[in-house]
Write an enzyme that holds these catalytic residues in place. Structure first.
Site, mmCIF file in Angstrom:
data_model
loop_
_atom_site.group_PDB
_atom_site.id
_atom_site.type_symbol
_atom_site.label_atom_id
_atom_site.label_comp_id
_atom_site.label_asym_id
_atom_site.label_seq_id
_atom_site.Cartn_x
_atom_site.Cartn_y
_atom_site.Cartn_z
ATOM 1 N N GLN A 79 0.808 -1.213 0.000
ATOM 2 C CA GLN A 79 0.000 0.000 0.000
ATOM 3 C C GLN A 79 0.847 1.271 0.000
ATOM 4 O O GLN A 79 2.018 1.253 0.359
ATOM 5 C CB GLN A 79 -0.903 0.023 1.235
ATOM 6 C CG GLN A 79 -2.066 -0.948 1.202
ATOM 7 C CD GLN A 79 -2.999 -0.702 2.372
ATOM 8 O OE1 GLN A 79 -3.003 -1.444 3.326
ATOM 9 N NE2 GLN A 79 -3.789 0.358 2.290
ATOM 10 N N HIS A 80 0.196 2.370 -0.377
ATOM 11 C CA HIS A 80 0.677 3.743 -0.175
ATOM 12 C C HIS A 80 1.811 4.172 -1.104
ATOM 13 O O HIS A 80 2.187 5.341 -1.092
ATOM 14 C CB HIS A 80 1.144 3.983 1.265
ATOM 15 C CG HIS A 80 0.242 3.440 2.317
ATOM 16 N ND1 HIS A 80 -1.130 3.600 2.296
ATOM 17 C CD2 HIS A 80 0.515 2.720 3.436
ATOM 18 C CE1 HIS A 80 -1.654 3.018 3.350
ATOM 19 N NE2 HIS A 80 -0.686 2.480 4.059
ATOM 20 N N ASP A 240 -1.955 -4.854 -0.228
ATOM 21 C CA ASP A 240 -1.600 -6.168 0.308
ATOM 22 C C ASP A 240 -2.415 -6.527 1.539
ATOM 23 O O ASP A 240 -2.777 -7.695 1.742
ATOM 24 C CB ASP A 240 -0.099 -6.245 0.610
ATOM 25 C CG ASP A 240 0.427 -5.086 1.448
ATOM 26 O OD1 ASP A 240 -0.353 -4.173 1.793
ATOM 27 O OD2 ASP A 240 1.628 -5.091 1.754
#
Length: 495
Positions: A79-80, A240
């Protein structure tokens, strides 16, 4: 034979699994290690071309028969991360990752500009933290203005894999909710936060699709490059954690999942948006048309790996050493902030070992304290989940830590919950495969929920079920209170 493929774009490796959904078994897999660019200022980056190469390597490790059997693909990604592409689809800069803490200044500027933390939570259900995507986009504008001027596509790592397979530019709510420019309650981009970064940003963001929709279909170029069938659907995918929630069966109330990898996460499915950013619980959406409040720490297996290397022990020997020590390690504690930290918000944090005396300074105590440190962080998260009304009945454990009997018992004792471990250890990749199956079934006109699919396909390893031991629970309740005192004392050094 018919299969669905799950791709997991992890921080340290990419994995592809083929799941025979008719016979309920994983038949093949392929993996490729990933490099990491690390700097002392907190920079953690990767290159887009590494993702393309890893896809080729992973699919190349599968048999021709296996690749030909694929009916749909689902993608998980860390992520991110921020993947900045120009109009030609080429990278304008490296991919800044979830554990990049070099954007603390950008976070402060954006938070001040919106009017403080509470206003930020109203807009995006989260504080503006260095791990999220928004400050990375702002960092590019401030530090690489020429690249920002040419920015055409704003993607997360899993979206880039979808793009590489299909050529389509879309995003789903789960991963989007981790950008800090998305309002997960309203299920749309936050115009207010986007405009703080740049008034033209909103127009560059992708369309949001439903989690059961395909992100697109494998195009001819990708089919030829990776040796996979052309025209098969690629599901929406997700971060994820969202995919691991599917892969561990955390798609309905009563179950929490804890993932123990490079980062540590604790999350649970909910049918409405809840958040407690002050205590580290982010108000994310799930990738199953629901919500996934989540606590994330940036240092989980990092502490045990670093200290294990320091002691020059393999994994089994390190676990054996940790098993010699008592719960609480006679007052020895590890603060595991090797990467800075997100929960608590200490972007400049540093790791340390404290509490040592002549009597308790032993390799066993330090080894066990390294394992305990990751779970103490999760204990605060569990308390937060309870305050939000979660009635947790059990914990599903996944990631590298789930393989260790010692660590499983520590988790059960510190959190005082039964711990269960899914048979399929590749939770994110498996979750991607199951979401692909959901997309395939929905596309065929079948009315099936993600919960029904998870119930049918997520198997638990009963031999690894671990129950809390009352004596240990009591010892850890005391040790956790001591840990909180130490953490509060040192935190001002690292803000």
């Amino acid at each position: 034979m018919k299969t669905v493929a799950g791709i997991d774009m992890g921080t340290q490796s990419m994995k592809v699994v083929l799941y025979d959904y008719e016979n309920k078994k994983t038949i093949e897999s392929g993996a490729c290690p990933m490099d990491l660019i690390s700097e002392n200022d907190g920079t953690r980056e990767q290159k887009v071309e590494w993702y393309d190469e890893a896809l080729s390597v992973c699919f190349g490790k599968l048999s021709a028969e296996g690749r030909a059997s694929i009916q749909a693909i689902g993608v998980s990604g860390h992520q991110h991360g921020f993947v900045p592409l120009g109009k030609d689809g080429k990278a304008l800069y490296n991919v800044k990752l979830w554990n990049d803490t070099s954007t603390a200044e950008e976070c402060k500027i954006l938070t001040d500009a919106i009017g403080g933390k509470e206003k930020m939570v109203e807009a995006v259900q989260n504080f503006m933290l260095p791990g999220f995507t928004a400050p990375k986009i702002f960092w590019l504008k401030r530090h690489k203005p020429e690249a920002f001027a040419n920015l055409a596509y704003i993607m997360l790592p899993h979206d880039y894999i979808n793009f590489a397979l299909t050529g389509d530019y879309v995003m789903e709510c789960g991963d989007a909710s981790g950008t800090a420019i998305f309002n997960s309650i309203e299920r749309k981009w936050s115009e207010k936060v986007c405009n703080l970064i740049d008034e033209g940003l909103l127009a560059k963001l992708p369309k949001i699709i439903s989690d059961d929709q395909p992100a697109g279909f494998v195009n001819a170029e990708a089919a030829k490059k990776f040796g996979i069938p052309e025209g098969i659907p690629v599901s929406a995918g997700g971060g994820d954690n969202m995919m691991s929630a599917i892969g561990t069966g955390c798609v309905k109330g009563g179950t929490l999942t804890m993932s123990m990898g490079t980062s540590g996460t604790l999350y649970g499915f909910n049918d409405k948006s809840v958040a407690d950013p002050e205590n580290g619980i982010s108000g994310f959406a799930s990738s199953t048309n629901g919500y996934l409040p989540l606590l994330c720490t940036m240092n989980c297996t990092v502490a045990s790996e670093e200290i294990r290397d320091l002691f020059q022990l393999d994994v089994r020997a390190f676990d054996d050493e940790a098993a010699k020590a008592k719960p609480g390690c006679d007052g020895v504690f590890v603060l595991p902030f090797f990467n800075g930290e997100r929960t608590p918000n200490l972007p400049h944090g540093r790791a340390s070992i404290t509490g040592m005396t002549y009597a308790n300074c032993s390799r066993a105590n330090i080894a066990r304290a390294a394992l305990e440190s990751a779970v103490f962080s999760m204990r605060g998260g569990l308390d937060g989940f309870k305050a939000l009304g979660f009635d947790a009945k059990e914990l599903r454990l996944t990631g590298g830590g789930a393989k260790s009997p010692v660590w499983r018992q520590i988790v059960a004792d510190i959190l005082n919950l039964p711990v269960k471990v899914p048979v399929n250890s590749e939770a994110a990749a498996f979750g991607g495969a199951l979401q692909a199956l959901w997309c395939l079934e929905t596309k065929a006109g079948k009315k099936v929920s993600m919960a029904e699919i998870a119930d049918a396909h997520v198997e638990l390893d009963e031999s690894k079920t671990t129950m809390p031991i009352a004596e240990n629970v009591a010892a850890y309740n005391k040790a956790y209170e001591e840990y909180k005192v130490i953490l509060n004392q040192v935190s001002p050094l690292y803000v």
